[in-house]
Design a protein around this motif. Sequence first.
Motif: not given
Lengths: 64, 197
Positions: A21-29
């Motif tokens: 995970x990254x700061x950019x895709x975290x909320x897509x998890x």
Amino acid sequence: MYQIIKGTKGSYVFNKKRHNFTSDNLNEKPKSHLNFLEKLGIIKKLDKDEQSSNWGDSSSNEKG
Amino acid sequence: MGCSPISKGFAFCSNIKAAGTKNFVYLLPLEDWLASTALTVDGTTGNLTALTLPDTKELFKWEVGQPSNLNVNSTFTPVTGGLNGYIHNVDFRTPFIDQTQIDEITSMIYNAVVAFTPLNNGHYRLSGGWVDSDGNPQGIGLRMKNNDEILNDATIGGLIPIVIGTVEDGPKEFSPPFVVDKTLDLAALAAANVEVG
């Protein structure tokens, strides 16, 4: 909306599989993954002020 | 204090104590490092910033005796021939210990570990493991390389020098020892295993 407490990227094991995970895709998890990471103390939920601030930035970009 | 089992059924729960600050090294079985529940790195500094371990897993604190001109010393050597890679070494001495603790050193024959050694700037150096560019734990761990005892010297008699490191004639590490940020509370990860008093 969640953000990583320390750092900008990483990995975690969920259902015996490692995920990145990254700061950019975290909320897509998936929500279950986010709950897991929050329980571990890796991420935190942004409070309402921080969220509205981010949303404001986003909408201003859309208008531009 | 409880002993947590590691591979091969050996207990590994040493908590050798000595005076002094930063005279210690945290050890973690390699399998626990690779199975870490979650970790994060900072995109700017590249430092490891957070680490959580599977349930019941914890760091093991080995404290280093004084006097010792080696104390905790983490070194690495790039290979110039054979397989490319880095050789990590962690060199330290324990104070006089009892047979049960020597038995734990003996169990190191069967287990690879990673080591966290404290630095003067507050960060730690992770030897035997590293984090790849995607944020995944990597490494082949450290194994016992030397355990010569100096028994009768008037100054350092009873100290047990221990060198753990990458095995030279096997696979090597793809990275030098990794920087662990000072904001990562390793002491908390070891707290359950540290005997007080």
